[in-house]
Design a protein around this motif. Structure first.
Motif, short mmCIF file in Angstrom:
data_model
loop_
_atom_site.label_atom_id
_atom_site.label_comp_id
_atom_site.label_asym_id
_atom_site.label_seq_id
_atom_site.Cartn_x
_atom_site.Cartn_y
_atom_site.Cartn_z
N ASP A 99 69.34 -118.76 74.40
CA ASP A 99 70.28 -119.17 73.36
C ASP A 99 71.42 -118.17 73.22
O ASP A 99 72.59 -118.55 73.03
CB ASP A 99 69.56 -119.32 72.02
CG ASP A 99 68.60 -120.50 72.00
OD1 ASP A 99 68.76 -121.40 72.86
OD2 ASP A 99 67.68 -120.52 71.15
N LEU A 100 71.11 -116.89 73.33
CA LEU A 100 72.15 -115.87 73.25
C LEU A 100 73.10 -115.96 74.44
O LEU A 100 74.32 -115.80 74.29
CB LEU A 100 71.51 -114.48 73.20
CG LEU A 100 70.74 -114.12 71.93
CD1 LEU A 100 69.95 -112.83 72.12
CD2 LEU A 100 71.71 -113.98 70.74
N LEU A 101 72.54 -116.22 75.63
CA LEU A 101 73.38 -116.36 76.83
C LEU A 101 74.35 -117.51 76.66
O LEU A 101 75.54 -117.40 77.00
CB LEU A 101 72.48 -116.59 78.05
CG LEU A 101 73.20 -116.75 79.40
CD1 LEU A 101 73.89 -115.46 79.79
CD2 LEU A 101 72.22 -117.18 80.48
N TRP A 102 73.86 -118.62 76.14
CA TRP A 102 74.72 -119.77 75.91
C TRP A 102 75.82 -119.43 74.89
O TRP A 102 76.98 -119.83 75.05
CB TRP A 102 73.89 -120.95 75.42
CG TRP A 102 74.66 -122.20 75.12
CD1 TRP A 102 74.85 -122.76 73.90
CD2 TRP A 102 75.34 -123.04 76.06
NE1 TRP A 102 75.60 -123.90 74.01
CE2 TRP A 102 75.93 -124.09 75.34
CE3 TRP A 102 75.52 -122.98 77.44
CZ2 TRP A 102 76.69 -125.09 75.94
CZ3 TRP A 102 76.27 -123.98 78.05
CH2 TRP A 102 76.84 -125.01 77.30
N GLY A 103 75.46 -118.69 73.85
CA GLY A 103 76.45 -118.29 72.85
C GLY A 103 77.54 -117.40 73.43
O GLY A 103 78.71 -117.54 73.09
N VAL A 104 77.16 -116.48 74.32
CA VAL A 104 78.15 -115.61 74.95
C VAL A 104 79.05 -116.42 75.88
O VAL A 104 80.27 -116.23 75.91
CB VAL A 104 77.45 -114.48 75.73
CG1 VAL A 104 78.46 -113.67 76.54
CG2 VAL A 104 76.70 -113.56 74.78
N PHE A 105 78.45 -117.36 76.64
CA PHE A 105 79.24 -118.19 77.55
C PHE A 105 80.25 -119.03 76.78
O PHE A 105 81.39 -119.21 77.23
CB PHE A 105 78.29 -119.08 78.35
CG PHE A 105 78.98 -120.07 79.25
CD1 PHE A 105 79.72 -119.64 80.34
CD2 PHE A 105 78.90 -121.44 78.99
CE1 PHE A 105 80.36 -120.55 81.17
CE2 PHE A 105 79.54 -122.35 79.82
CZ PHE A 105 80.27 -121.90 80.91
N ARG A 106 79.85 -119.53 75.62
CA ARG A 106 80.75 -120.35 74.79
C ARG A 106 81.68 -119.50 73.92
O ARG A 106 82.42 -120.06 73.10
CB ARG A 106 79.90 -121.26 73.89
CG ARG A 106 79.09 -122.32 74.62
CD ARG A 106 79.97 -123.44 75.15
NE ARG A 106 80.65 -124.11 74.04
CZ ARG A 106 80.14 -125.14 73.37
NH1 ARG A 106 78.93 -125.60 73.68
NH2 ARG A 106 80.82 -125.70 72.40
N THR A 107 81.62 -118.19 74.10
CA THR A 107 82.43 -117.22 73.33
C THR A 107 82.14 -117.28 71.84
O THR A 107 82.96 -116.88 71.01
CB THR A 107 83.94 -117.41 73.57
OG1 THR A 107 84.37 -118.66 73.02
CG2 THR A 107 84.28 -117.32 75.06
N GLU A 108 80.96 -117.80 71.46
CA GLU A 108 80.56 -117.81 70.05
C GLU A 108 79.98 -116.46 69.65
O GLU A 108 79.92 -116.12 68.47
CB GLU A 108 79.52 -118.91 69.82
CG GLU A 108 80.07 -120.32 70.07
CD GLU A 108 78.99 -121.37 70.13
OE1 GLU A 108 77.80 -120.99 70.05
OE2 GLU A 108 79.31 -122.57 70.28
#
Length: 622
Positions: free
Chosen positions: A513-522
């Motif tokens: 979930d954190l990886l996805w957040g970083v990828f989405r710049t969230e």
């Protein structure tokens, strides 16, 4: 052949017109786009198809066709095959045909990594507006002369050295004559008779994906490597219209010609893949097959195994294959076509054939042109190329670590499998392995003395760089991977996530979930730890007694599963029922609070409960 007059050539280049006297009687499509009506937007230079002068017009940018991911293309290919009702063999089971021998040779064209074109100072840019980097010589303007750019030799020699070739002290350029709209001069400058490199070899190992029939290792000879210029880029438009972008004219290529020493389709595909990896590793090639920077022409012939003394069969050439899978599939299709033709009493004709993704057979393009048709002749405007021994020695000493040595290092020092090591080397034209090194360096810094396993965190980093990163998007280009090993998920950001995961401070689900957040710049790379703290995502693992209570709940009612473990303990079954164990662990993970459970701990406690409590009780009951 009658020489084309200057005025006629001028009309052809600028107006798309040509007289009826000549080698091409009718020009069926305009050569370049008509300028669009003036509008607010980018200024773009086009050659006008209706006037006799170059025109500058202000137009809106043409829509760019999105690159279709190879995965999607392959799915469409599978659907088309299923709809046709034909059942296709797996390629691994289709490498040989009893009673026949296949012979394959390959010609690979690769764009060199240079700032200037081969014979003009125009820039080699592939992303700028069409026809914005064109010198007079590139479009064969009368009176213009080729000027060899010595800097193009550097990546060319590096590529040849990586292929174990002998660099020739003196090489010369020739003209290869053919007439087509993407070739303004009516000939291509190449090195047919005296190339700059000869007599190389490339070693393919089993891990490179060669056919099982070739064993653990095969060596393929490189006949020669020659310099040549690229042609214009043709873009088809509706209404039988072709647009020409002359930015690509004169871009330096190397043509790598192998000897006909391959006898299995998978080995041929492995060779193209290995050459791309080699060219990338020595910084000689601009981009790989996926981006159009490398193209393969495959020569295929067959003969009966009893006719080996009669020489090779008639060969056909399959042009412009643009993926490794296409190389293998096209060879299989052409081999089967030739065998069927010979079995029926027919004759294989020497010809040039094409292949489209999703096809089940090759298609005829034209009769085979030979040396006489191309009318090779020494180029009178270019002198010999002299390559000094000091330059060759310097480039040989600065090649660095080649792919085979680097894969060995990844396997021996980092604990990676050969498949994962090879994947890292191939992805993103070699940038993915550099990203892995960057992540690993940051992870070493963050863990410090925490890591007691020399390869544990290296394997963790490799798994996430390959698999979890790839799951973020269907198109690798969305990751925006750069040559220095950075992408939309910075190496610092991924290393920070993995450091918490390695120390078991977060679960794998939270890490994803954190990886996805970083990828989405969230989530910013510097704000990962703060995000874990503010959202309460720290891993507070269950105690062993809490795990044991969950295990007891899961095991209840699973008498059939328990009997499988009892059979193993009694010696009635040789294999430990690992699948049944993981079935119980899966139930256990679903029954408990996932954010507080570790699969490895759950497996450990479940196995202990079975061995210490349930199986002894089952034996006593019997």
């Amino acid at each position: 052949m009658t020489r084309i007059s200057t005025s006629e050539l001028r009309r052809y280049l600028l107006s798309g017109q040509i007289g009826r006297q000549g080698c091409q009687r009718v020009l069926r499509a305009p050569l370049v786009p008509r300028p669009a009506p003036a509008a607010v937007g980018h200024t773009r230079r086009f050659l006008n198809t209706t006037t006799t002068t170059a025109t500058t017009t202000t137009t809106t940018a043409s829509p760019v066709t999105a690159h279709e991911p190879l995965r999607k293309q392959l799915k469409e290919q599978a659907k088309a095959l299923k709809a046709s009702g034909k059942k296709k063999k797996k390629n691994s089971d289709n490498q040989t045909v009893p009673g026949w021998e296949l012979t394959v040779g390959i010609e690979i064209h690769a764009q060199l990594n240079t700032a200037r074109k081969l014979f003009s100072p125009a820039a080699t840019s592939f992303n700028d507006h069409p026809n914005s980097h064109v010198a007079l010589f590139d479009v064969a303007m009368p009176g213009s002369q080729p000027v060899f750019q010595p800097a193009t030799l550097v990546p060319a020699v590096r590529a040849a050295l990586a292929l174990n070739c002998t660099i020739q002290p003196v090489s010369r350029f020739d003209r290869k004559h053919y007439f087509h709209w993407d070739q303004p001069a009516g000939y291509q400058i190449t090195q047919y008779y005296e190339p700059f490199a000869r007599n190389g070899r490339i070693v393919l190992n089993a891990r490179d994906g060669i056919a099982a029939e070739d064993g653990d290792r095969i060596e393929v000879g490189i006949q020669q490597v020659q310099l040549e210029q690229d042609t214009a880029k043709t873009t088809a438009q509706p209404g039988d219209v072709q647009w020409l972008d002359f930015n690509r004219v004169g871009v330096p290529l190397i043509e790598i010609i192998t000897r006909p020493q391959m006898h299995h389709p998978a080995t041929a595909a492995a060779l193209v893949r290995k050459i791309q990896m080699l060219l990338t590793s020595v910084d000689a090639c601009v981009s790989g097959m996926e981006a159009g920077g490398l193209r393969a022409d495959v020569n295929v012939s067959v003969r009966r195994t009893g006719d080996l003394a009669q020489g090779l069969g008639t060969r056909t050439e399959i042009k412009n294959l643009s993926s490794f899978k296409a190389v293998e599939d096209a060879i299989i299709a052409e081999r089967d076509r030739q065998i069927a033709l010979l079995d029926a009493g027919g004759v294989v004709l020497g010809e040039t054939r094409g292949w489209s993704l999703g096809s089940t057979e090759t298609r005829r393009l034209r009769g085979k042109e030979g040396e006489v048709d191309y009318r090779y002749m020494p180029d009178p405007d270019l002198g010999p190329v002299v390559i000094g021994a000091p330059l060759v020695k310097h480039l040989a000493e600065s090649l660095g670590m080649l792919p085979d040595a680097e894969i060995d290092q990844l396997m021996e020092q980092h604990g990676l499998s050969s498949k994962d090591a090879l994947s890292l080397m191939l992805l993103d034209n070699g940038a993915r392995v550099q990203y892995y090194y960057n992540v690993l360096d940051q992870l070493d810094r963050l863990l410090g003395s925490t890591s007691t396993d020399e390869t544990g965190h290296a394997l963790l980093a490799a798994n996430w760089c390959l698999h979890e990163l790839g799951k973020l998007t269907d198109s690798p280009s969305d990751l925006r991977m750069t040559a220095d090993g950075e992408c939309s998920v910075s190496s610092v950001g991924l290393a920070t996530i993995l450091s918490h995961l390695y120390k078991r401070e977060i679960t794998a689900k939270v890490a994803k979930d954190l990886l996805w957040g970083v990828f989405r710049t969230e989530i910013s790379p510097d704000g990962i730890t703060q995000a874990i703290e503010s959202e309460g995502l720290w891993f507070k693992e269950l105690r062993d007694d809490e795990y044991a209570d969950l295990a007891d709940c899961v095991i209840e009612g699973e008498d059939k599963v328990l009997k499988e473990f009892a059979r193993f303990k009694e010696g009635k079954s040789r294999a430990y029922p690992q699948g049944k164990l993981m079935f119980l662990v899966g139930k256990m993970m679903r029954a408990g609070p996932e954010e507080r459970m570790d699969p490895a701990s759950a497996e450990r406690v479940m196995k202990a409960r079975l061995d210490e409590v349930y199986l002894p009780g089952l034996e006593a009951a019997q």
